[in-house]
Enzyme design. Structure first.
Site, mmCIF file in Angstrom:
data_model
loop_
_atom_site.group_PDB
_atom_site.id
_atom_site.type_symbol
_atom_site.label_atom_id
_atom_site.label_comp_id
_atom_site.label_asym_id
_atom_site.label_seq_id
_atom_site.Cartn_x
_atom_site.Cartn_y
_atom_site.Cartn_z
ATOM 1 N N GLN A 102 0.847 -1.193 0.000
ATOM 2 C CA GLN A 102 0.000 0.000 0.000
ATOM 3 C C GLN A 102 0.883 1.243 0.000
ATOM 4 O OE1 GLN A 102 -3.350 -0.617 3.075
ATOM 5 N NE2 GLN A 102 -1.850 -2.193 3.512
ATOM 6 N N ASN A 103 2.191 1.031 0.132
ATOM 7 C CA ASN A 103 3.098 2.173 0.205
ATOM 8 C C ASN A 103 3.402 2.730 -1.178
ATOM 9 O OD1 ASN A 103 3.088 1.613 2.881
ATOM 10 N ND2 ASN A 103 5.085 0.604 2.899
ATOM 11 N N ASP A 105 6.292 4.578 -1.585
ATOM 12 C CA ASP A 105 7.664 5.099 -1.447
ATOM 13 C C ASP A 105 8.729 4.380 -2.275
ATOM 14 O OD1 ASP A 105 8.137 2.706 0.040
ATOM 15 O OD2 ASP A 105 7.523 3.691 1.896
ATOM 16 N N HIS A 120 -1.535 1.397 -4.266
ATOM 17 C CA HIS A 120 -1.958 2.801 -4.185
ATOM 18 C C HIS A 120 -1.105 3.714 -5.052
ATOM 19 C CE1 HIS A 120 -4.032 1.852 -0.090
ATOM 20 N NE2 HIS A 120 -4.837 1.636 -1.103
ATOM 21 N N CYS A 128 1.040 15.182 -15.104
ATOM 22 C CA CYS A 128 0.367 16.444 -15.443
ATOM 23 C C CYS A 128 -1.140 16.209 -15.480
ATOM 24 C CB CYS A 128 0.847 16.947 -16.801
ATOM 25 S SG CYS A 128 -0.125 18.350 -17.385
ATOM 26 N N CYS A 131 -2.172 17.084 -19.534
ATOM 27 C CA CYS A 131 -1.781 16.264 -20.690
ATOM 28 C C CYS A 131 -1.310 14.866 -20.290
ATOM 29 C CB CYS A 131 -0.687 16.970 -21.501
ATOM 30 S SG CYS A 131 0.933 16.957 -20.700
ATOM 31 N N CYS A 151 3.420 22.140 -20.369
ATOM 32 C CA CYS A 151 2.180 22.618 -21.009
ATOM 33 C C CYS A 151 1.411 23.589 -20.106
ATOM 34 C CB CYS A 151 1.284 21.435 -21.391
ATOM 35 S SG CYS A 151 0.252 20.800 -20.050
ATOM 36 N N GLY A 188 3.057 -4.409 8.905
ATOM 37 C CA GLY A 188 2.963 -2.957 9.091
ATOM 38 C C GLY A 188 1.755 -2.302 8.471
ATOM 39 N N THR A 189 0.646 -3.006 8.464
ATOM 40 C CA THR A 189 -0.578 -2.341 7.991
ATOM 41 C C THR A 189 -1.648 -2.383 9.070
ATOM 42 O OG1 THR A 189 -2.366 -2.306 6.358
ATOM 43 C CG2 THR A 189 -1.313 -4.444 6.732
HETATM 44 P P1 NAD Z 1 -1.346 2.986 8.660
HETATM 45 O O1 NAD Z 1 -0.619 4.267 8.738
HETATM 46 O O2 NAD Z 1 -2.819 2.993 8.709
HETATM 47 O O3 NAD Z 1 -0.857 2.015 9.828
HETATM 48 C C1 NAD Z 1 0.487 1.794 10.107
HETATM 49 C C2 NAD Z 1 0.604 0.455 10.788
HETATM 50 O O4 NAD Z 1 1.997 0.167 10.957
HETATM 51 C C3 NAD Z 1 -0.022 0.398 12.182
HETATM 52 O O5 NAD Z 1 -0.771 -0.789 12.296
HETATM 53 C C4 NAD Z 1 1.204 0.374 13.118
HETATM 54 O O6 NAD Z 1 0.949 -0.347 14.306
HETATM 55 C C5 NAD Z 1 2.219 -0.316 12.262
HETATM 56 N N1 NAD Z 1 3.635 -0.020 12.598
HETATM 57 C C6 NAD Z 1 4.163 1.090 13.158
HETATM 58 N N2 NAD Z 1 5.500 0.975 13.274
HETATM 59 C C7 NAD Z 1 5.829 -0.239 12.764
HETATM 60 C C8 NAD Z 1 7.064 -0.948 12.597
HETATM 61 N N3 NAD Z 1 8.230 -0.419 12.966
HETATM 62 N N4 NAD Z 1 7.017 -2.176 12.025
HETATM 63 C C9 NAD Z 1 5.837 -2.728 11.631
HETATM 64 N N5 NAD Z 1 4.655 -2.107 11.778
HETATM 65 C C10 NAD Z 1 4.643 -0.876 12.323
HETATM 66 O O7 NAD Z 1 -0.810 2.271 7.363
HETATM 67 P P2 NAD Z 1 -1.542 1.483 6.217
HETATM 68 O O8 NAD Z 1 -2.306 0.351 6.772
HETATM 69 O O9 NAD Z 1 -0.491 1.231 5.202
HETATM 70 O O10 NAD Z 1 -2.621 2.494 5.596
HETATM 71 C C11 NAD Z 1 -2.309 3.835 5.351
HETATM 72 C C12 NAD Z 1 -2.340 4.299 3.903
HETATM 73 O O11 NAD Z 1 -1.428 5.367 3.843
HETATM 74 C C13 NAD Z 1 -1.818 3.306 2.919
HETATM 75 O O12 NAD Z 1 -2.837 3.093 2.057
HETATM 76 C C14 NAD Z 1 -0.644 3.977 2.190
HETATM 77 O O13 NAD Z 1 -1.003 4.214 0.849
HETATM 78 C C15 NAD Z 1 -0.498 5.326 2.787
HETATM 79 N N6 NAD Z 1 0.827 5.665 3.343
HETATM 80 C C16 NAD Z 1 1.973 5.255 2.750
HETATM 81 C C17 NAD Z 1 3.198 5.575 3.289
HETATM 82 C C18 NAD Z 1 4.453 5.072 2.598
HETATM 83 O O14 NAD Z 1 4.457 4.912 1.393
HETATM 84 N N7 NAD Z 1 5.528 4.800 3.347
HETATM 85 C C19 NAD Z 1 3.272 6.324 4.458
HETATM 86 C C20 NAD Z 1 2.078 6.764 5.047
HETATM 87 C C21 NAD Z 1 0.861 6.417 4.482
HETATM 88 ZN ZN ZN Z 2 1.119 18.788 -19.347
#
Ligand code: NAD
Ligand code: ZN
Length: 247
Positions: A102-103, A105, A120, A128, A131, A151, A188-189
Site C-alpha cells: 500500500q506504500n 515510497d 496505491h 500532469c 496532458c 504545457c 505494518g498495515t
Molecule cells: P497505517 O498508517 O494505517 O498504519 C500503520 C501500521 O503500521 C499500524 O498498524 C502500526 O501499528 C504499524 N507499525 C508502526 N510501526 C511499525 C514498525 N516499525 N514495524 C511494523 N509495523 C509498524 O498504514 P496502512 O495500513 O499502510 O494504511 C495507510 C495508507 O497510507 C496506505 O494506504 C498507504 O497508501 C499510505 N501511506 C503510505 C506511506 C508510505 O508509502 N511509506 C506512508 C504513510 C501512508
Molecule cells: Zn502537461
C-alpha cells in the site's frame, strides 16, 4: 516472541508460494511517518481535507504545501530498512514471489524485490493533470508551488488519493497473488483501508496461512491471522531470516 519467530521460520521453510502485504509501518524505520498510530500524519492533518482527491482538485496549492512537498522531501531521501531487506532476502531464497504494497515510497524495489504490486500507485512519478505527461518526482523543482508541466498543467503525484479507484491491474493481480499463495506475511498495515484490507481475507479463504508482523493488534489479528508477531518489521524479519538459516 522467540517461539513465534521459530514458528514463522518453520512455516516459511515449508511454504512454496509466499506473498506479502505491506503498509506504512514497514517504512517507519526508514523515517517515513505512517498515517495512523503514534507519530502518524493524521495527528496533525485531517485526511479528508488533505488526502482526498476532491481536496486536491479544489485546492492543489494547499495540498502541495501541507502534504505533498513534505512527502517529497522525506521520500526522496528514504532508504530501505531491515524490514524491506528481509523481504528481499526471502525473494532471493525463492520463497517470496509477490509483494502487494500500500506504500508509495518505492522502497521494496530499492531493496531488490522484483515483483511489487503498487496498490496505491507510486510517489516516484508526478503526472500532469492536463496532458498526462510524467515527471520523475526526484527531479521536480518545488521552489514554486504547485509545480507545473511544460504545457502549464499542474503536477500531481501518481498515487491513489482517497476517493480514487485502485488501478485495475493492481486490483486483479493482487487478488490472483492472494489466492495463489500458501502463506501471506502481513507487515505494518493497520488493515483498515479498503479494499486493501480484504487481501489477507482472500488469501485465508483460499487456504493460506496468515502471519502478521506489527507492534499493535489490528482488525485481522483475532479472526484472520494465524498469529501476530508483535514487534517492529526490521527486527522481526531479521530474526525470522536468521532462524530460517538454522533449519
Ligand atoms: P497505517 O498508517 O494505517 O498504519 C500503520 C501500521 O503500521 C499500524 O498498524 C502500526 O501499528 C504499524 N507499525 C508502526 N510501526 C511499525 C514498525 N516499525 N514495524 C511494523 N509495523 C509498524 O498504514 P496502512 O495500513 O499502510 O494504511 C495507510 C495508507 O497510507 C496506505 O494506504 C498507504 O497508501 C499510505 N501511506 C503510505 C506511506 C508510505 O508509502 N511509506 C506512508 C504513510 C501512508
Ligand atoms: Zn502537461
Amino acid at each position: 516472541m522467540e517461539d513465534l519467530i521459530k514458528r514463522a521460520a518453520k512455516d516459511l521453510a515449508v511454504a512454496v508460494n509466499v506473498a506479502a502485504l505491506t503498509g506504512a509501518g514497514i517504512s517507519v524505520e526508514s523515517g517515513i511517518p505512517p498515517f495512523r498510530g503514534k507519530g502518524g500524519l493524521w495527528e496533525r492533518l485531517d485526511p479528508m481535507e488533505f488526502a482526498h482527491i476532491n481536496a486536491f482538485m479544489r485546492d492543489p496549492v494547499k495540498v502541495w504545501k501541507a502534504l505533498v512537498r513534505e512527502m517529497k522531501e522525506i521520500v526522496d531521501r528514504a532508504e530501505p530498512n531491515d524490514g524491506h531487506k528481509g523481504l528481499a532476502k526471502l525473494e532471493t531464497r525463492d520463497k517470496l514471489k509477490t509483494i502487494i504494497t500500500q506504500n508509495i515510497d518505492g522502497l521494496h524495489q530499492a531493496a531488490g524485490n522484483t515483483d511489487v504490486i503498487e496498490y496505491h500507485g507510486t510517489f516516484a512519478w508526478q503526472r500532469c493533470m492536463d496532458c498526462g505527461k510524467k515527471y520523475e518526482t526526484r527531479k521536480v523543482d518545488v521552489s514554486e508551488i504547485p509545480p507545473r508541466c511544460g504545457c502549464g498543467g499542474i503536477l500531481r503525484p501518481d498515487i491513489v488519493f482517497f476517493g480514487e479507484m485502485i488501478p485495475a491491474e493492481a486490483m486483479w493481480r493482487s487478488r490472483q497473488a492472494a489466492s495463489d499463495c500458501d502463506l501471506m506475511l502481513v507487515v505494518g498495515t493497520s488493515a483498515v483501508v479498503q479494499p486493501a484490507a480484504m487481501i489477507p481475507i482472500i488469501a485465508k479463504e483460499n487456504g493460506a496461512k496468515i502471519v502478521e508482523i506489527n507492534p499493535e493488534r489490528t482488525p485481522l489479528t483475532v479472526e484472520v491471522s494465524d498469529y501476530l508477531i508483535m514487534g517492529g518489521a526490521g527486527e522481526v524479519l531479521n530474526r525470522i531470516v536468521a532462524a530460517m538459516e538454522k533449519i
